[in-house]
Write an enzyme that holds these catalytic residues in place. Structure first.
Site, short mmCIF file in Angstrom:
data_model
loop_
_atom_site.label_atom_id
_atom_site.label_comp_id
_atom_site.label_asym_id
_atom_site.label_seq_id
_atom_site.Cartn_x
_atom_site.Cartn_y
_atom_site.Cartn_z
N GLY A 107 -27.11 -5.12 -7.86
CA GLY A 107 -27.59 -5.25 -6.49
C GLY A 107 -27.29 -4.11 -5.55
CD GLU A 114 -20.82 -6.79 -4.10
OE1 GLU A 114 -21.71 -6.11 -4.65
OE2 GLU A 114 -20.21 -7.69 -4.67
CG ASP A 115 -25.40 -6.80 -3.67
OD1 ASP A 115 -24.24 -7.24 -3.76
OD2 ASP A 115 -26.33 -7.21 -4.39
CG ASP A 120 -23.10 -16.13 -1.33
OD1 ASP A 120 -22.65 -16.99 -0.56
OD2 ASP A 120 -24.13 -16.30 -1.99
CG PHE A 177 -31.43 -16.57 -2.39
CD1 PHE A 177 -30.25 -16.56 -3.11
CD2 PHE A 177 -32.50 -15.82 -2.86
CE1 PHE A 177 -30.14 -15.84 -4.29
CE2 PHE A 177 -32.40 -15.09 -4.04
CZ PHE A 177 -31.21 -15.11 -4.75
CB VAL A 178 -31.26 -12.14 1.68
CG1 VAL A 178 -31.17 -12.91 2.99
CG2 VAL A 178 -29.88 -11.77 1.18
CG ASP A 230 -31.82 -10.08 -8.55
OD1 ASP A 230 -32.10 -10.69 -9.60
OD2 ASP A 230 -30.66 -10.03 -8.10
NE ARG A 245 -32.21 -6.13 -9.60
CZ ARG A 245 -31.03 -6.71 -9.40
NH1 ARG A 245 -30.35 -6.43 -8.32
NH2 ARG A 245 -30.55 -7.57 -10.27
#
Length: 182
Positions: free
Chosen positions: A51, A106-107, A110, A159-160, A166, A172
């Protein structure tokens, strides 16, 4: 599932949460911050795959000081839209990081499980310093007490997809962050 229908692909985009321009502005801002903080210091950016690869590439281009790049991979979502609760490190870095200031790229944070595990694993290797930069933070979902040192955007519990994130390996390539329509 192989997605070949562009209309179905686009129907899954609920709305754009963060535009390409907003991302670009934050990257420039945080590139300058990192330049100032790590000037004259050995810097290693450790990207968490898959990600964060786009975020890492664009962040790296916004950092003007010399730095190296390494990759780790972890998996907790598998094919769903919620974390499984299990984290598997599927790729680890082999180099000695004890002579580096390490910045984990980091993407999204969560639940915090994945990043907490990676952070502890790298901290045990005694880098000169260890910090985290995340593109997105979803504090409402946190089950592990973990916060990034640098957060570009804080988002609500949606949720993104896009900009490296993805759903089932798709989306992506979107140049922005969007809410996924389930």
């Amino acid at each position: 599932m192989i997605m070949t229908d562009k209309n179905n692909f686009e129907k899954r985009i609920e709305r754009v949460l963060i535009s390409e321009d907003e991302i670009r502005q934050k990257l420039a801002e945080y590139g300058s911050i990192i330049d100032r903080e790590y000037e004259g210091k050995p810097l290693l950016l450790v990207s968490v795959l898959k990600g964060a690869f786009i975020f890492l590439a664009d962040l790296s281009r916004n950092i003007s000081i010399p730095h190296e790049i390494a990759f780790m991979a972890a998996q907790s979502y598998f094919d769903g839209t919620t974390s499984s609760g299990n984290v598997n490190i599927t790729l680890d870095i082999a180099q000695d990081i004890s002579n580096y200031n390490v910045l984990i790229v980091e993407d999204i944070i969560d639940t915090g499980r994945t990043l907490s595990l990676i952070y502890d694993k790298l901290r045990a290797r005694a880098p000169l310093s260890l910090k985290v930069i995340t593109l997105l933070d979803k504090p409402e979902r946190r089950v592990v007490d973990f916060n990034a040192d640098y957060t570009l955007f804080t988002i609500p519990d949606h949720f993104v997809i896009g900009y490296g994130l993805d759903c089932g390996e798709y989306y992506r390539n979107l140049p922005y962050i969007a809410q996924y329509r389930e």
